[in-house]
Every structure is written in structure tokens, then in C-alpha cells.
Write an enzyme that holds these catalytic residues in place. Structure first.
Site, mmCIF file in Angstrom:
data_model
loop_
_atom_site.group_PDB
_atom_site.id
_atom_site.type_symbol
_atom_site.label_atom_id
_atom_site.label_comp_id
_atom_site.label_asym_id
_atom_site.label_seq_id
_atom_site.Cartn_x
_atom_site.Cartn_y
_atom_site.Cartn_z
ATOM 1 N N ARG B 114 0.845 -1.210 0.000
ATOM 2 C CA ARG B 114 0.000 0.000 0.000
ATOM 3 C C ARG B 114 0.874 1.251 0.000
ATOM 4 O O ARG B 114 1.832 1.347 0.749
ATOM 5 C CB ARG B 114 -0.871 -0.027 1.260
ATOM 6 C CG ARG B 114 -1.918 1.077 1.356
ATOM 7 C CD ARG B 114 -2.689 0.963 2.670
ATOM 8 N NE ARG B 114 -3.647 2.023 2.828
ATOM 9 C CZ ARG B 114 -4.937 1.952 2.480
ATOM 10 N NH1 ARG B 114 -5.407 0.829 1.954
ATOM 11 N NH2 ARG B 114 -5.749 2.965 2.642
ATOM 12 N N GLY B 116 -0.326 5.365 -0.966
ATOM 13 C CA GLY B 116 -1.248 6.347 -0.387
ATOM 14 C C GLY B 116 -2.652 5.817 -0.197
ATOM 15 O O GLY B 116 -3.512 6.519 0.330
ATOM 16 N N GLY B 117 -2.891 4.594 -0.627
ATOM 17 C CA GLY B 117 -4.231 4.017 -0.471
ATOM 18 C C GLY B 117 -5.278 4.708 -1.323
ATOM 19 O O GLY B 117 -6.454 4.761 -0.959
ATOM 20 N N VAL B 248 7.622 -5.858 -4.164
ATOM 21 C CA VAL B 248 7.305 -4.604 -3.483
ATOM 22 C C VAL B 248 8.313 -3.563 -3.948
ATOM 23 O O VAL B 248 9.511 -3.674 -3.662
ATOM 24 C CB VAL B 248 7.375 -4.773 -1.956
ATOM 25 C CG1 VAL B 248 7.086 -3.452 -1.262
ATOM 26 C CG2 VAL B 248 6.414 -5.862 -1.508
ATOM 27 N N TYR B 410 -12.803 10.096 -20.522
ATOM 28 C CA TYR B 410 -13.043 9.910 -19.086
ATOM 29 C C TYR B 410 -14.515 10.234 -18.863
ATOM 30 O O TYR B 410 -14.941 11.372 -19.090
ATOM 31 C CB TYR B 410 -12.135 10.880 -18.346
ATOM 32 C CG TYR B 410 -12.033 10.717 -16.854
ATOM 33 C CD1 TYR B 410 -10.906 10.136 -16.277
ATOM 34 C CD2 TYR B 410 -13.032 11.184 -15.993
ATOM 35 C CE1 TYR B 410 -10.765 10.023 -14.896
ATOM 36 C CE2 TYR B 410 -12.905 11.052 -14.615
ATOM 37 C CZ TYR B 410 -11.772 10.476 -14.077
ATOM 38 O OH TYR B 410 -11.631 10.369 -12.718
#
Lengths: 489, 489
Positions: B114, B116-117, B248, B410
Site C-alpha cells: 500500500r 497512499g491508499g 514490493v 473519461y
């Protein structure tokens, strides 16, 4: 194609003339004639079902034994075709490619995919034990579809540079001109991450590829046509640089450009190499994106661009299909400083550039060993790398491509041949300079690929877990290990 | 960070005010307070050796249960923390990351990396059976080294946008501003192939990465710092988009830019959407490379840029640290046609842009379901895609990024919530629009990543042999399958 030379079989008198011009001597050894070459008998017969697209004939095998490294030229010149493929498949369709891969997988026979055969790193040579099939894609050379709205074309992998551009409509072009342009193919460019026409920005074919289709022993690999995507690691980027080890690239969608309407070229002379390098660094970080930004050291400039042997020369070019490039050129010349040698509307350097390999045809006969080392390194490490290379060998240097974070230097080294020992000389030279590249944080190749000649250094350069991942990917796609054995994994 | 909202815990009165402003109603449901949330007891105790860098405390687990999809917000709002990680590791060093991976591999416990989530695709949620460790990289947030000559910096993966730029010297910046800039991290950007500040050219973090270092269960993966390379498939491009499944990411060298000295911004209005699209297409193929090229349809322009609800608005920007951009802007406006709304020296659109997610904090309470769909598609296919999306749902559209061969549209869709059934509503909406994207040749994600929410569509999109290769690579690097299970492979 000649069995040994760049292009069709050269005229020997012409080569003698070139040799005399370069060396000032009449000493010239002729190539071993075809009826005296050493070509082992084929270990494979053409399977009955392939009669229409495969051949086992000696000359076809000889012509597809090597790539175009000097190491290849000299062996072919001397009549050594020990690693000739046992048969040559020239598929016309993907179905025929699949037939070859199925048979090869079942029989555990190696397959070496081949485009224009211009590899200079031993990438297309059956340098391994056991029989080999040369899978020559040259018959699959069509532009299949053009999307003029998105400016993209679907092209078969075997299309050479000229064939590809000739089939494009109107003023659309790929604008990708490697030195091998005349013979090398789209599939080869993708498989080797070739470097093209642009000195900055879109330097590699990677950036011009919209999607790739390949036949693997595990099935058809075809990515979606997409202008951009963030869906997982890029499938295309795994085939780009795979050098025939994961699958046989059969076609790709490539991005096209309009032919430039605005072109400017200029040359700038520098008395100091260090000042020239600093100027090019600033240019590379300016965001001006010159299409040409070739820096030649004084020796290289003398050989290739009529220089005086004392000044380094920077050749700058800007091109656009849309807008004038005068302001960009003016700013670039301002950044460069140096002594500007006149700005021209255009400059036909590409003609000379793509003719250069023909001159090399004279080297085996006249007794000259030559090799080029192309690499890339960050700017902070360049001075030490350059000093080490120039201190170790008698080289000339140019920058072929430049990036904001570093140049792609290109060193040309030549030696007088010890006749009969050229391969050993070349191998020693390769080892010596490659060691320097690796030790100075550079890459073993910027655009010539890895093949079999760069393999030990590549193994050292790549992250070990990445090697594990690549080997696992290879095993999953090609469980029999028939695709281009000895390359990458 | 709040356990449910964007940023720190929001003030509820402020949210009520926003809700009233948007909906004109006082109907507002409050979030389930922390002492009443459903958070299962942890199935793992913090190992003795991790006491200094791991915690099992309920609030820390709740705060790291979700990303930032609306689907996440609403569940957290309602107090559902069913898939909370069982413990949170906050390593300070690579050694501690290695410790976690070793232990997890030995114990067969899942690890969810993780940053900044801020994932909006379920990329950081332990949506699987069995216990999970949240591996939060936020303590590894330092700029380790800066190379001012090559303009590059070595940065730890946990550095957020502001932290990263604050540690850079002088006028050097990364110039990468995703909407999540305030919280998202370099490691997250690389793992998800995030899209940044540039509307054209260097759109994804991919192009700004010089080398990556990652800890995998099979060892340390570190690529060489190189400005360019052709040595096999790019190792970096395999980690880019790997979404925590292969290793990671702990640090990377990134390319820096000087702060722009020349900036121009302009807006152009179009009465016709089709004309606006055609103008943007021509701009994208001009080689002008605008840094900003945001096209807002009439509805989007009204919401986000003070438009009149009838005109589409194109916001164009050029920036350079080196040279004036007036000529580029003039030519761009000439290409665009349309009605030019004034050229400005600068425009602080980024402030508004990065504040947008805060407004969304009001949606769960006021009963509004929202989702965005971002994709990319070639120009030839865009009209049919657009018609299909707009015909199926009530959406606004903007182009966030444009390429010579296609735009990255978008779409923002919002629905009145059926209170209590928002997750099902959102899932149905996601399925409906995703199906349209896939059927029209678009990508399931341009820069939001795959995560768990896009997984079925990603599986359909990618070439099957590539999936085999990726799975094999994953098995080789992470044989216990502990890294972010359910994502990509």
C-alpha cells in the site's frame, strides 16, 4: 542477398577499388567461392506438408546462416558455414508459421526466426547443437490495413523498410530509418527494439508500436490496438526485445506520421569535445526534441562528414509536418554555441548513412577488423566511460541518440587483421570494450540487441529476479525450448 | 487519513453544506461512528521481531482497509470493514520489507502493498479468504540522492507527490501531478502505471522512470540507471503495472524537469462536440505536444469550468523551462478553430483539480452513487464507443489525455442512491459500462489500473499467451502466491 556481404553479391573489382582507396595497398584476399565453402549436409529433410514453402537447398541455407556482424562476414568470406540451418521455411501465412512451430515443438527442433538477417549480435545464427530451421518471414511483407483517421497501419512482420513505406498511402510514413533500413524488417525491429530515425523522443520502435501479434507454441498472442493503456504490465513491451525467444511476431499495428513539410538542418563545429558534450546535454534537456542530434567527434567527423580532424561536429535537424521549425532551430543553435556552419532547408544525410554498410564489404578482403559498440549511459557517468573506452582502444565516437538523462554513444573501432585470426581478434575486442561498458554503468546495447554475442554481459546487466521471470515466461510459452535457443534465456 | 473519506476526517457540517448545495436537500445520512463499525478480530498477532514497525490496532487496520473507489467509501461509511487487514506493517527499511515477505512466504499469509491508499479499483483491499498483512510503505518517503547533471533522483517508493517535490533541490521537479497527487506515492504510481500532469507525450509515469528497485520473495530486483536501452524486454516495464503482484517496489530513479519559466493557457469553446473532437484529433497529430489538452463536453464544462452547458470547452496549455511557447499556442489555436476565450500567462487549474475528490466525501451521506470510467481507444473507434456509453448511461465526458492515434476519454456517471444498495448499484453500473468499453475495442483502464474491480475485463482484454507468461513469472518470483492475491494473475 549475398551469402556474406551487405546487399546483393558485390562486384569484386569494385571492392578492390574501395580497399585500395582506404588502405593504399593492392593486397586483397578474395572470398572463398561457393563451390568450395564448408557447409555440413542437412540433418533435416523438408517435411512433405511444407513442400510449397520450405527448401533445403545449399545456397538458400548459406545465405541464411549469418547476420551482418563483422564476425559473420569474415566467417562467410572464408567459406565457414558450419552453423548453417538445416532447412529454410519461407511461410506465406500465419498457418504455415503455426505448422512450423507445431512440428518443431513435436520434434524438438530449434527454430531461428529471421527478418532481413541484419543482426550484428549473432541473433539469427544457429550457434547451438542439433538441427535448426531458419524461419524466414520475408514473404509476409504486406501492409494489410491502413487507418487514416488514427494514422496507423497493420503491417506484416516481414516487410522491409522500403517495402513498408511503398505500400503506405498518400503522405503517410512510418518515419523509422535505422541504418539497416534497406533490408531489415518490422518484425526484426520489434524483436530487437531497433533504434530509428529520431535522435530524441521516439528513438526506439517501441514508441511507434500500437499492437503486436505473434504466434507462440502456446497460441496466438495479440494485443489490442490502443493509443495508451494502464492495464497491467504492457504485453507489447514483453515482445519488444524478445528476440524470437517467446514467439514469432507476424504483424503489428504501427503509428504513422505525415511526411514533414518543414525541415531544417544545421551543423555546428566545436574545438572542444567537452564543450560539445555539454552543449548536447543542454539540448537534450531543453524539450526542443530535435529529430537529428548527431554529435561526431573530430575523427568521426573527418571520416563521415568532411570534418577537419580537429573539430567535433554536431548535426542538428528539426522536422514537422505541421509547423515551421525555424524558432526551434534558432533556439537550439543558441544553446549549442559553437561555430554554426549554415542552416539548410534539408540535408540528405540518410543516403550516405544507409550506404555505409556497403563499404564494409571491402574489409574482409583488405584485412581490416571492425566493430561498433553502441550503448547508453547517464550524463554523470559519461566522462569516465568515454575516457575508459578511448584509453583502451583506438576508437571514434558519435552520439546517435540523446536523452535528457544521458547520451547513447556509439564507438567504432577498427584493427589491422591478423589474417585467419580475425574472429579471435574480434572476440577479444568485444570482450574488452563490453567489460568497460558494464563496469561504467552503461548498457550492453542501446539498439543492436543482445543476440548471442552480448549474452554474457546481458546476463550480468539484468536484475536476477527479472531473469527468473523471463525464463519462467519462456518455459510457459515455449515448453520445448525450440525458439531461438541461447538468446536471452 | 480518515477511515472512509478522502484526506483527514471531514467536518460533517461542512459535508452537509456541500450536500445541500448540490442536491438542494437537507437529507443527509451520517457515517457509522468508529465504535460501531464491523471490524473482525485480527487473525494474526504482530510477530515479536516486528514490534517496532507493525501494529494490530483496530483504527490502523480500519484506515487501511480500503482504497478510494466510491464502492470503498460507501462500505466504510456504513461501517463495513469485513476485509480489514489483520495487521499493518510500516517498514522503515528494505530489510524490514524483506522480513515481512520472508515471514509471509513461510506462513503463507497474503501481503497487500500500500502506498497512499488511493486505488479506485480495489487494488489495495484484502478481498480474499484468509489473513492479510497490509504493507504500508509510507514511512519510506525520502529522496535519497539527486543527480543534477543527468536530472534524476533516487526516491523511496513511499514518498507522496508533495513530499517528493519538497525534497528536490532548486528548480527541479518531477512534474507529475495525478489527481491523487496529495496522497498517492511514487511506488503506487509505478505499480499502477499512473497518469500524470502531461496531457500528451509523457502521459504515464512509465516515461519518467529511469530504474526501479523492488523486493521480491525471490530476491532484490534492481535495474540499471539507463537513459535508454535495447537489452531484451525492459525489466522496468514488467514492474510498471505489476500492481504489487511481482514484488514490493521500494525505490526508483526518476527523471526530473526544470520548473517551467514559460507557461501559457487558453480555453476554446465549441458549439459542436464533433468539431471539438476533430480539432483535438488534429492537435494530437500536430507534434505540438501541449502539456494540457483537456476537452470537456458541455455538461462537464458546466460542472467543472463554469461553462454555459451548451458549449464544449478545450483547455490548452503549453509549458517550457527553456523557450517561449507563444508560437506553439498560436498554432494550436489556429488548428483548434473554435471560439478562443483568451490566452493567459498561467492558470491554476491544478488546485481545483486536486480538490475535486474532497467534494465526493459528501456523496455517501447525500445519497449519490458515482463512478468514473477512464479508457483509451483509437480515433476511428471513438465515435461508436462514445455513442454507446452516452446512450447507455447518464454521463459527462472529458478527454484527460490525447495521443496521435486516439483519445483517453473519461466518463463521470452519477445515480441517485438506493440507500443500502449502493454497492450493488455501483457493481451493476461498472459491469454495464465496462462491457461497452471492451466491446468497442477500448482498454478497461487508461490510468486507474486493474485491481480487483476491473479484473474480469482485464482477463478478457489481455492476450492469453501473455496471461500464461505473467502467471509463470509470478510463480517464479512469488512461489507461495502471497503478493496481493487476486490482482492480475
Amino acid at each position: 542477398m549475398s551469402r556474406w556481404a551487405w546487399g546483393v553479391e558485390p562486384d569484386l573489382d569494385e571492392l578492390r577499388g574501395i580497399a585500395r582507396m582506404i588502405s593504399g595497398s593492392d593486397d586483397f584476399e578474395e572470398p572463398v567461392p561457393f563451390d568450395r565453402v564448408r557447409l555440413p549436409p542437412p540433418r533435416l529433410a523438408v517435411p512433405e506438408a511444407w513442400k510449397e514453402f520450405a527448401i533445403g537447398e545449399a545456397r538458400a541455407r548459406a545465405e541464411r546462416t549469418y547476420g551482418q556482424a563483422y564476425r559473420d562476414l569474415i566467417r562467410a568470406y572464408r567459406g565457414d558455414f558450419a552453423c548453417a540451418p538445416d532447412l529454410v521455411a519461407l511461410p506465406r501465412t500465419e498457418t504455415e508459421v503455426e505448422q512450423v512451430l507445431e512440428w518443431a515443438t513435436a520434434q524438438q527442433v530449434a527454430v531461428v526466426p529471421r527478418g532481413g538477417g541484419t543482426s550484428v549480435v549473432g541473433g539469427v545464427e544457429a550457434r547451438f547443437d542439433g538441427p535448426a530451421i531458419c524461419l524466414d518471414l520475408s514473404r509476409m511483407d504486406r501492409v494489410v490495413e491502413v487507418d487514416q483517421v488514427s494514422r496507423a497501419a497493420l503491417v506484416q512482420a516481414g516487410a522491409s523498410g522500403p517495402a513498408l513505406n511503398a505500400q503506405l498511402p498518400g503522405d503517410l510514413q512510418l518515419r523509422f530509418f535505422p541504418q539497416s533500413y534497406e533490408f531489415s524488417t518490422l518484425g526484426g525491429w520489434i524483436a530487437t527494439r531497433a533504434g530509428g530515425h529520431y535522435a530524441s523522443l521516439h528513438t526506439h520502435i517501441d514508441d511507434l508500436v500500437e499492437s503486436v501479434r505473434a504466434i507462440t507454441p502456446a497460441g496466438v498472442w495479440e494485443s489490442r490496438r490502443l493509443p495508451g493503456s494502464g492495464a497491467g504490465p504492457s504485453p507489447d513491451r514483453m515482445l519488444l526485445g524478445s528476440e524470437g525467444t517467446l514467439g514469432v511476431i507476424t504483424r503489428a499495428w504501427v503509428r504513422l506520421q505525415r511526411r514533414p513539410a518543414h525541415k531544417l538542418s544545421a551543423s555546428v563545429r566545436f574545438a572542444s569535445w567537452e564543450r560539445a558534450v555539454a552543449a548536447v546535454r543542454e539540448l537534450s534537456q531543453s524539450g526542443l526534441h530535435p529529430s537529428n542530434c548527431r554529435l561526431l567527434d573530430a575523427a568521426e567527423a573527418q571520416l563521415a562528414a568532411g570534418g577537419d580532424g580537429e573539430h567535433a561536429v554536431l548535426i542538428l535537424g528539426f522536422e514537422s509536418a505541421d509547423h515551421p521549425v525555424d524558432a526551434a532551430m534558432a533556439r537550439a543553435l543558441e544553446i549549442a554555441g559553437g561555430e554554426v556552419g549554415g542552416v539548410r532547408q534539408d540535408k540528405e544525410w540518410k543516403g550516405t548513412f544507409t550506404r555505409m554498410p556497403y563499404f564494409r564489404n571491402a574489409f574482409p578482403g583488405m584485412g581490416k577488423v571492425v566493430e561498433t559498440f553502441e550503448t547508453a549511459v547517464t550524463w554523470d557517468r559519461f566522462p569516465a566511460l568515454h575516457a575508459a573506452v578511448m584509453g583502451a582502444v583506438d576508437a571514434t565516437c558519435r552520439f546517435a541518440f540523446v536523452y535528457p538523462d544521458g547520451p547513447a554513444p556509439y564507438y567504432t573501432v577498427s584493427l589491422p587483421a591478423e589474417r585467419g585470426a580475425e574472429v579471435a581478434q574480434w572476440d577479444a575486442l568485444k570482450a574488452r570494450v563490453s567489460r568497460i561498458l558494464l563496469d561504467h554503468g552503461a548498457t550492453i546495447t542501446h539498439h543492436h540487441a543482445v543476440g548471442r554475442d552480448h549474452r554474457p554481459y546481458y546476463d550480468e546487466q539484468r536484475p536476477e529476479p527479472f531473469a527468473l521471470a523471463l525464463r519462467a515466461a519462456k518455459d510457459a510459452l515455449d515448453p520445448a525450448g525450440v525458439l531461438n535457443p541461447g538468446v536471452l534465456v
